[in-house]
Design a protein around this motif. Sequence first.
Motif, short mmCIF file in Angstrom:
data_model
loop_
_atom_site.label_atom_id
_atom_site.label_comp_id
_atom_site.label_asym_id
_atom_site.label_seq_id
_atom_site.Cartn_x
_atom_site.Cartn_y
_atom_site.Cartn_z
N LYS B 225 25.87 8.22 24.34
CA LYS B 225 26.45 7.44 23.18
C LYS B 225 25.75 7.92 21.75
O LYS B 225 26.72 8.59 20.70
CB LYS B 225 26.36 6.02 22.98
N VAL B 226 24.84 8.19 21.79
CA VAL B 226 24.06 8.77 20.37
C VAL B 226 24.41 10.57 20.32
O VAL B 226 24.86 10.69 19.17
CB VAL B 226 22.50 8.80 20.59
N LYS B 227 24.41 10.98 21.09
CA LYS B 227 24.92 12.12 21.16
C LYS B 227 26.39 12.53 20.85
O LYS B 227 26.92 13.36 20.09
CB LYS B 227 24.89 13.06 22.59
N GLU B 228 27.33 11.50 21.07
CA GLU B 228 28.66 11.48 20.91
C GLU B 228 28.83 11.36 19.35
O GLU B 228 29.53 11.78 18.60
CB GLU B 228 29.51 10.26 21.53
N ILE B 229 27.98 10.46 18.81
CA ILE B 229 28.00 10.17 17.28
C ILE B 229 27.33 11.36 16.55
O ILE B 229 27.82 11.62 15.51
CB ILE B 229 27.16 8.88 16.88
N ILE B 230 26.28 11.82 16.91
CA ILE B 230 25.37 12.69 16.09
C ILE B 230 26.16 14.03 16.20
O ILE B 230 26.22 14.94 15.31
CB ILE B 230 23.90 12.81 16.40
#
Lengths: 56, 283
Positions: B225-230
């Motif tokens: 999820k972090v990767k999707e956002i960043i």
Amino acid sequence: MVSLKCPVCGGEVQVDDNALPGEIVEHECGAQLEVFNDHGRLSLRLAEQVGEDWGE
Amino acid sequence: MILGVSYDLLRWEERNLIEEAKKIGNKVYPLFTKDMTFLTSEDAWYQDVDAVIQRNTSHSRAVATSMLLESMNFRVYNDSLSLVRCENKIQTTFLLRSRGIPVPKTAIAFSRDKAMEMASKLGYPVVIKPVEGSWGRMVARAQDEDTLRSLIEYQEFTNLQYKTIYYIQEYVNKPNRDIRIFVIGDEAPVGIYRVNEKNWKTNTALGAIARPLKIDEELRDLALKVKEIIGGFFLGIDVFEDPERGYLIGEVNGVPEYKNTVRVNQFNVSGFLLNKLNEVIKK
């Protein structure tokens, strides 16, 4: 091995044949050196010190 | 694949990437940025590269070369926008928070008085961090108001770009370790615990020891999820384990180091990254 000149003491520094620019080499005189490409030839210069913006 | 590796210091990671890329049949151009120049009237000599892996140690050189290469239509991993999101802790923390990702309670203030007010609201101890910085540099814990006031004063007398922006965070009562989990493409294949018995800071640059991590489903989902956002393709995500709240995202690293991860997990990070990149390039 390639023999290069230390820019600090003038002594010989042996560097691997497959050395790439940016590689750090420690010399016996105490200098920390960086390999770079000097117009097509490998050479050595003083390595850059850790910067404020260095890191992951 | 013809691969460019953009770097300014040939660390273990960069050498390993170049060696692994050659081993699987890729042609590699080492792009030593300190000797590179860019001229609007000239094309780059590495016109045929399919992808560039961004590995500069200096954050400003990483962002600038990613920007330059992207503007010349090269595919760069990680791209400049992701790198900026990672480096600027204000953006990382508040962007993640706004998308529902758990982060430590964090306050930003623009004056000394307001910084002190916010620290009281968070409750001591608090942690003060430079808005941009790495390897734990200038990250400090203040047990009380007096200490925080001194730390703020020290910050104001530095040459930091954001020296009058105060990033103050609650001190997370984590065990003597944190988690570094890697996202590579659309997977989170490997990670480590970073254990430090002597120092509350768990950067390996400050002596923390790497231990293998078993990645649970919750952690894997959170990292993706972090990767999707960043954004980005290759991230090192730092996670704190809070005794009550569970996982909290501390920081996200856009040019992560992984020598110790490879060593303790016997996991070929460079090989995995290159295979993932080859998949993307073929699409």
